[in-house]
Write a protein that holds these residues in place. Structure first.
Motif: not given
Length: 114
Positions: A1-16
């Protein structure tokens, strides 16, 4: 399973927003994002928000699922808008204007030399 950091989640939210503006994204994926936003603000939840720390778990789980489901598409929008594919836009069109040119056939050159 791939580790998901808080920074990655924020970047995906900003990409919405860039994801939603792209016309090449299928409508069903855009509807999934809209459903998540509507569910976030609806007063009806599976777990009532009165139970403070537990009331937001259903919203959090839903958004983690949405971001995980759209991860490949959202990752292409991290740096802003996705590069536009112009091959489909200009296929079959003459886009060179104001240029004079003459087409010469190689066979004509050979005939002149003989």
């Amino acid at each position: 399973m791939q580790f998901i950091s808080f920074r990655v989640i924020l970047k995906r939210i900003k990409a919405l927003p860039f994801f939603m503006k792209d016309k090449t994204v299928p409508l069903r994926k855009k509807i999934l994002v809209v459903f998540g936003i509507v569910y976030l603000f609806l007063p009806v939840d599976l777990i009532p928000p009165i139970l403070f720390p537990f009331g937001f778990i259903d919203d959090l789980i839903l958004w983690i699922y949405i971001l995980w489901h759209l991860k490949d598409e959202l990752d292409s929008y991290w740096e802003g808008e996705k590069a536009e594919d112009l091959s489909k836009k200009f296929r079959g069109k003459n886009i060179v204007e104001g240029v004079e040119f003459k087409v010469e056939d190689d066979n004509d050159d050979k005939k002149d030399k003989e």
